[in-house]
Design a protein around this motif. Structure first.
Motif, mmCIF file in Angstrom:
data_model
loop_
_atom_site.group_PDB
_atom_site.id
_atom_site.type_symbol
_atom_site.label_atom_id
_atom_site.label_comp_id
_atom_site.label_asym_id
_atom_site.label_seq_id
_atom_site.Cartn_x
_atom_site.Cartn_y
_atom_site.Cartn_z
ATOM 1 N N ARG A 68 20.646 -5.010 40.905
ATOM 2 C CA ARG A 68 19.201 -4.782 40.958
ATOM 3 C C ARG A 68 18.861 -3.615 40.033
ATOM 4 N N THR A 69 17.731 -3.722 39.352
ATOM 5 C CA THR A 69 17.313 -2.674 38.420
ATOM 6 C C THR A 69 15.878 -2.249 38.713
ATOM 7 N N ILE A 70 15.558 -1.027 38.341
ATOM 8 C CA ILE A 70 14.200 -0.493 38.449
ATOM 9 C C ILE A 70 13.573 -0.593 37.071
ATOM 10 N N ILE A 148 6.139 5.362 42.808
ATOM 11 C CA ILE A 148 7.071 6.465 42.572
ATOM 12 C C ILE A 148 6.351 7.535 41.746
ATOM 13 N N LYS A 149 6.607 8.778 42.056
ATOM 14 C CA LYS A 149 6.013 9.886 41.285
ATOM 15 C C LYS A 149 6.491 9.804 39.836
ATOM 16 N N THR A 150 5.618 10.142 38.903
ATOM 17 C CA THR A 150 6.005 10.063 37.488
ATOM 18 C C THR A 150 7.169 10.999 37.173
ATOM 19 N N ASP A 151 7.202 12.163 37.797
ATOM 20 C CA ASP A 151 8.330 13.086 37.585
ATOM 21 C C ASP A 151 9.636 12.474 38.084
ATOM 22 N N ASP A 152 9.579 11.772 39.209
ATOM 23 C CA ASP A 152 10.775 11.125 39.751
ATOM 24 C C ASP A 152 11.241 9.985 38.837
ATOM 25 N N PHE A 153 10.284 9.260 38.252
ATOM 26 C CA PHE A 153 10.647 8.193 37.313
ATOM 27 C C PHE A 153 11.342 8.789 36.093
ATOM 28 N N MET A 154 10.812 9.891 35.586
ATOM 29 C CA MET A 154 11.444 10.574 34.446
ATOM 30 C C MET A 154 12.863 10.993 34.808
ATOM 31 N N GLN A 155 13.051 11.501 36.010
ATOM 32 C CA GLN A 155 14.395 11.925 36.429
ATOM 33 C C GLN A 155 15.335 10.730 36.527
ATOM 34 N N LEU A 156 14.836 9.596 37.008
ATOM 35 C CA LEU A 156 15.655 8.379 37.059
ATOM 36 C C LEU A 156 16.094 7.966 35.652
ATOM 37 N N ILE A 157 15.198 8.113 34.682
ATOM 38 C CA ILE A 157 15.544 7.821 33.286
ATOM 39 C C ILE A 157 16.646 8.769 32.818
ATOM 40 N N LEU A 158 16.432 10.069 33.039
ATOM 41 C CA LEU A 158 17.392 11.078 32.585
ATOM 42 C C LEU A 158 18.755 10.931 33.250
ATOM 43 N N ASP A 159 18.766 10.471 34.505
ATOM 44 C CA ASP A 159 20.016 10.281 35.242
ATOM 45 C C ASP A 159 20.706 8.955 34.909
ATOM 46 N N GLY A 160 20.073 8.135 34.068
ATOM 47 C CA GLY A 160 20.653 6.844 33.704
ATOM 48 C C GLY A 160 20.459 5.768 34.753
ATOM 49 N N VAL A 162 17.384 4.278 35.289
ATOM 50 C CA VAL A 162 16.465 3.310 34.691
ATOM 51 C C VAL A 162 17.029 3.045 33.307
ATOM 52 N N THR A 163 17.591 1.859 33.126
ATOM 53 C CA THR A 163 18.275 1.539 31.869
ATOM 54 C C THR A 163 17.543 0.480 31.049
ATOM 55 N N ASP A 164 16.446 -0.044 31.566
ATOM 56 C CA ASP A 164 15.661 -1.029 30.826
ATOM 57 C C ASP A 164 14.953 -0.318 29.669
ATOM 58 N N ALA A 165 15.383 -0.604 28.449
ATOM 59 C CA ALA A 165 14.865 0.091 27.270
ATOM 60 C C ALA A 165 13.357 -0.072 27.125
ATOM 61 N N THR A 166 12.832 -1.225 27.495
ATOM 62 C CA THR A 166 11.397 -1.456 27.419
ATOM 63 C C THR A 166 10.643 -0.500 28.329
ATOM 64 N N SER A 167 11.112 -0.343 29.563
ATOM 65 C CA SER A 167 10.462 0.559 30.511
ATOM 66 C C SER A 167 10.539 2.009 30.035
ATOM 67 N N VAL A 168 11.704 2.399 29.538
ATOM 68 C CA VAL A 168 11.888 3.766 29.061
ATOM 69 C C VAL A 168 10.969 4.040 27.878
ATOM 70 N N THR A 169 10.956 3.150 26.912
ATOM 71 C CA THR A 169 10.120 3.338 25.720
ATOM 72 C C THR A 169 8.642 3.375 26.080
ATOM 73 N N ALA A 170 8.206 2.450 26.922
ATOM 74 C CA ALA A 170 6.788 2.402 27.316
ATOM 75 C C ALA A 170 6.376 3.692 28.014
ATOM 76 N N PHE A 171 7.199 4.153 28.942
ATOM 77 C CA PHE A 171 6.905 5.383 29.676
ATOM 78 C C PHE A 171 6.835 6.582 28.733
ATOM 79 N N LEU A 172 7.827 6.722 27.873
ATOM 80 C CA LEU A 172 7.873 7.875 26.971
ATOM 81 C C LEU A 172 6.753 7.827 25.934
ATOM 82 N N LEU A 173 6.388 6.633 25.470
ATOM 83 C CA LEU A 173 5.281 6.523 24.515
ATOM 84 C C LEU A 173 3.963 6.906 25.178
#
Length: 181
Positions: A68-70, A148-160, A162-173
């Motif tokens: 399962r992925t976020i 989910i809080k946006t800060d918590d989502f960022m932390q999930l990205i940083l911790d590896g 959230v690995t879906d590149a589309t989600s990461v790119t969209a959020f960071l953009l």
């Protein structure tokens, strides 16, 4: 501008309702020949549904990964060639999360994997949300949505986590454009 690679022939290898795979015989500028495989898929959308200082994410089983992925809500409408990206975004948001956006803001457009596909994705920020029941497609069995809080989502990205590149790119953009805190 000179062409670096010339297509000599094209053969469709496989097709289903979601994608096609073709193999091209190519001639490179240096005279060498080769084969290039290309996956053809329609563009899709990814949505950042924002409410207060949080966003809605989906979690689902991804068969190729066996886990399962976020991710952010996303998808395409293979059955409609006339829907605009914004219409698809609104539909996918409602389908996957039950949310209806009073306002959709275009964040940008990115390519997914330009080394083997032309497929890209349109990114939208969804605000002024109202809550309804989701309406999942059979392929989305088991998909759940949560806030989910946006800060918590960022932390999930940083911790590896959230690995879906589309989600990461969209959020960071969206964050880089100042659309989310």
């Amino acid at each position: 501008m000179t062409t670096e690679i010339k297509t000599l022939s094209t053969e469709e290898i496989y097709r289903n309702k979601w994608m096609a795979l073709r193999e091209d015989r190519i001639l490179r500028a240096d005279g060498s020949q080769g084969i290039y495989s290309v996956i053809e898929k329609p563009d899709f959308v990814v949505i950042l549904p924002i409410e207060d200082d949080a966003l809605f994410v989906v979690e689902q089983f991804r068969y190729p990964l066996g886990e399962r992925t976020i991710e952010l809500p996303q998808g395409s409408w293979e059955h409609s060639l006339t829907a605009t990206p914004e219409q698809v975004a609104a539909g996918e948001l409602r389908e996957e999360t039950g949310l209806v956006a009073g306002k959709m803001i275009r964040v940008g457009y990115q390519k997914l994997a330009q080394g083997y596909s032309q497929q890209g994705y349109h990114i939208y920020l969804a605000t002024e949300l109202t809550h309804h029941a989701p309406s999942l497609d059979p392929e989305e069995y088991g998909l759940t949505a949560r806030k989910i809080k946006t800060d918590d989502f960022m932390q999930l990205i940083l911790d590896g986590n959230v690995t879906d590149a589309t989600s990461v790119t969209a959020f960071l953009l969206a964050k880089a454009r100042g659309l989310i805190a």
